[in-house]
Design a protein around this motif. Structure first.
Motif, short mmCIF file in Angstrom:
data_model
loop_
_atom_site.label_atom_id
_atom_site.label_comp_id
_atom_site.label_asym_id
_atom_site.label_seq_id
_atom_site.Cartn_x
_atom_site.Cartn_y
_atom_site.Cartn_z
N ASN A 86 36.83 -78.51 -51.57
CA ASN A 86 35.91 -79.06 -50.58
C ASN A 86 35.13 -77.97 -49.87
O ASN A 86 35.59 -76.83 -49.75
CB ASN A 86 36.69 -79.87 -49.54
CG ASN A 86 37.48 -80.98 -50.18
OD1 ASN A 86 36.94 -81.87 -50.81
ND2 ASN A 86 38.81 -80.91 -50.03
N CYS A 87 33.97 -78.33 -49.40
CA CYS A 87 33.10 -77.39 -48.71
C CYS A 87 32.52 -78.11 -47.50
O CYS A 87 32.04 -79.24 -47.61
CB CYS A 87 31.98 -76.93 -49.64
SG CYS A 87 30.65 -76.02 -48.85
N SER A 88 32.58 -77.46 -46.36
CA SER A 88 31.94 -78.02 -45.16
C SER A 88 30.90 -77.04 -44.65
O SER A 88 31.02 -75.83 -44.84
CB SER A 88 32.99 -78.28 -44.07
OG SER A 88 33.63 -77.07 -43.70
N TYR A 89 29.87 -77.57 -44.05
CA TYR A 89 28.81 -76.72 -43.54
C TYR A 89 28.37 -77.24 -42.18
O TYR A 89 28.76 -78.33 -41.76
CB TYR A 89 27.63 -76.66 -44.53
CG TYR A 89 27.05 -77.99 -44.91
CD1 TYR A 89 27.55 -78.72 -45.99
CD2 TYR A 89 25.99 -78.54 -44.20
CE1 TYR A 89 27.03 -79.94 -46.33
CE2 TYR A 89 25.45 -79.76 -44.55
CZ TYR A 89 25.97 -80.47 -45.61
OH TYR A 89 25.45 -81.68 -45.95
N LYS A 90 27.56 -76.46 -41.49
CA LYS A 90 27.32 -76.76 -40.07
C LYS A 90 25.95 -77.36 -39.80
O LYS A 90 25.80 -78.20 -38.93
CB LYS A 90 27.49 -75.49 -39.25
CG LYS A 90 28.90 -74.93 -39.23
CD LYS A 90 29.03 -73.77 -38.26
CE LYS A 90 30.46 -73.29 -38.14
NZ LYS A 90 30.95 -72.67 -39.37
N LYS A 141 28.63 -86.20 -43.14
CA LYS A 141 29.84 -85.45 -42.78
C LYS A 141 29.64 -83.96 -43.00
O LYS A 141 30.56 -83.17 -42.73
CB LYS A 141 31.03 -85.93 -43.60
CG LYS A 141 31.45 -87.35 -43.31
CD LYS A 141 32.65 -87.75 -44.16
CE LYS A 141 33.06 -89.18 -43.85
NZ LYS A 141 34.20 -89.63 -44.72
N LYS A 142 28.48 -83.60 -43.49
CA LYS A 142 28.19 -82.19 -43.80
C LYS A 142 29.31 -81.62 -44.68
O LYS A 142 29.94 -80.59 -44.33
CB LYS A 142 28.02 -81.37 -42.53
CG LYS A 142 26.76 -81.73 -41.74
CD LYS A 142 26.55 -80.78 -40.57
CE LYS A 142 25.18 -80.97 -39.96
NZ LYS A 142 24.94 -82.33 -39.45
N SER A 143 29.55 -82.28 -45.78
CA SER A 143 30.61 -81.81 -46.67
C SER A 143 30.26 -82.10 -48.12
O SER A 143 29.47 -83.01 -48.42
CB SER A 143 31.94 -82.46 -46.30
OG SER A 143 31.90 -83.83 -46.58
N SER A 144 30.87 -81.33 -48.99
CA SER A 144 30.70 -81.49 -50.42
C SER A 144 32.05 -81.27 -51.09
O SER A 144 32.91 -80.57 -50.55
CB SER A 144 29.69 -80.48 -50.95
OG SER A 144 29.62 -80.50 -52.36
N SER A 145 32.23 -81.86 -52.25
CA SER A 145 33.44 -81.59 -53.01
C SER A 145 33.08 -81.27 -54.45
O SER A 145 32.09 -81.79 -54.98
CB SER A 145 34.39 -82.79 -52.95
OG SER A 145 33.83 -83.88 -53.65
#
Lengths: 113, 111
Positions: B22-26, B69-73
Motif C-alpha cells: 500500500n501507498c499513502s500520499y498527502k 483516501k489518498k492511497s494506492s495499492s
C-alpha cells in the motif's frame, strides 16, 4: 539502445574535494532528475530539470549543483563534499513534464571520507 | 516533504502467494507510479495510474487508486522468487514537476 548512463559508478573521495557525476540520456527526453537513496529514506529528489537551461530544486538540494546546457546531459556537482553526502545517487529522465515513465540510470555509489 | 509512503516496510511470503503493498500520499496528484528496484540497482517502472483512473492491470500486477483516501495499492499475484525486490510508489507534486518517492516496501518471496 535507449538508456540513461551515469559515471562513475563507484567513487570514494575525501571531504572538500570537488566532484562531478555525469548523467546522459539518449532518448531526447526533456525532463531529467537526480535522486539520492539512503536506507530507510527511499529516494529523495535533489534537483530536476524541465528542459535545457531550466533547473529547479527538489527536496534535498543543499550541497549540490546541477547544470543543463544540453538536452542529453545533466551533471551533478558536489563543490565541497561532506560525509553526509555518502549515498547512492540515481539520475532519471522522462519524456516531458507530464511525468510519464522515468528511466533510471544504474546508480553511482559515493563514499565521502 | 514525504509525499508517498509505502506500507508495510517489509513483506515476506511464499512463492505462489499474492503480495499486496500500500501507498499513502498527502496532497492531490496528477498520477501515481509504482517502481521496482533490485538490490542496489536502478529503478524500473512498473505501472502508472492517473488520478482519474481507479484500477489498472499489467500482467500479474494490479494497481488501485483511491483519491478520496489518498492511497494506492499494488497487488502481485502468484508471486515468484524473482519478484523479490523493493517496491516504491512515486507521486508528482501539485504542480506536476517534482517527483516524490516513498521509502519503499521490501518484498521477499521464498521458494
Amino acid at each position: 539502445e535507449a538508456q540513461v548512463t551515469q559515471n562513475p559508478r563507484y567513487l570514494i573521495t575525501v571531504t572538500g574535494k570537488k566532484l562531478t557525476v555525469t548523467c546522459s540520456q539518449n532518448m531526447n527526453h526533456e525532463y531529467m532528475s537526480w535522486y539520492r537513496q539512503d536506507p530507510g529514506l527511499g529516494l529523495r529528489q535533489i534537483y530536476y530539470s524541465m528542459n535545457v537551461e531550466v533547473t529547479d530544486k527538489g527536496d534535498v538540494p543543499e550541497g549540490y549543483k546541477v547544470s543543463r546546457k544540453e538536452k542529453r546531459n545533466f551533471p551533478l556537482i558536489l563543490e565541497s563534499p561532506s560525509p553526509n553526502q555518502t549515498s547512492l545517487y540515481f539520475c532519471a529522465s522522462s519524456r516531458d513534464r507530464d511525468q510519464e515513465t522515468q528511466y533510471f540510470g544504474p546508480g553511482t555509489r559515493l563514499l565521502v571520507l | 516533504s514525504q509525499q508517498g509512503e509505502e506500507d508495510p516496510q517489509a513483506l515476506s511470503i511464499q512463492e505462489g502467494e499474492n503480495a499486496t503493498m500500500n501507498c499513502s500520499y498527502k496532497t492531490s496528484i496528477n498520477n501515481l507510479q509504482w517502481y521496482r528496484q533490485n538490490s542496489g540497482r536502478g529503478l524500473v517502472h512498473l505501472i502508472l495510474i492517473r488520478s482519474n483512473e481507479r484500477e489498472k492491470h499489467s500482467g500479474r500486477l494490479r494497481v488501485t487508486l483511491d483519491t478520496s483516501k489518498k492511497s494506492s495499492s499494488l497487488l502481485i499475484t502468484a508471486s515468484r522468487a524473482a519478484d523479490t525486490a523493493s517496491y516504491f510508489c512515486a507521486t508528482d507534486d501539485n504542480y506536476g514537476q517534482n517527483f516524490v518517492f516513498g521509502p519503499g516496501t521490501r518484498l521477499s518471496v521464498l521458494p
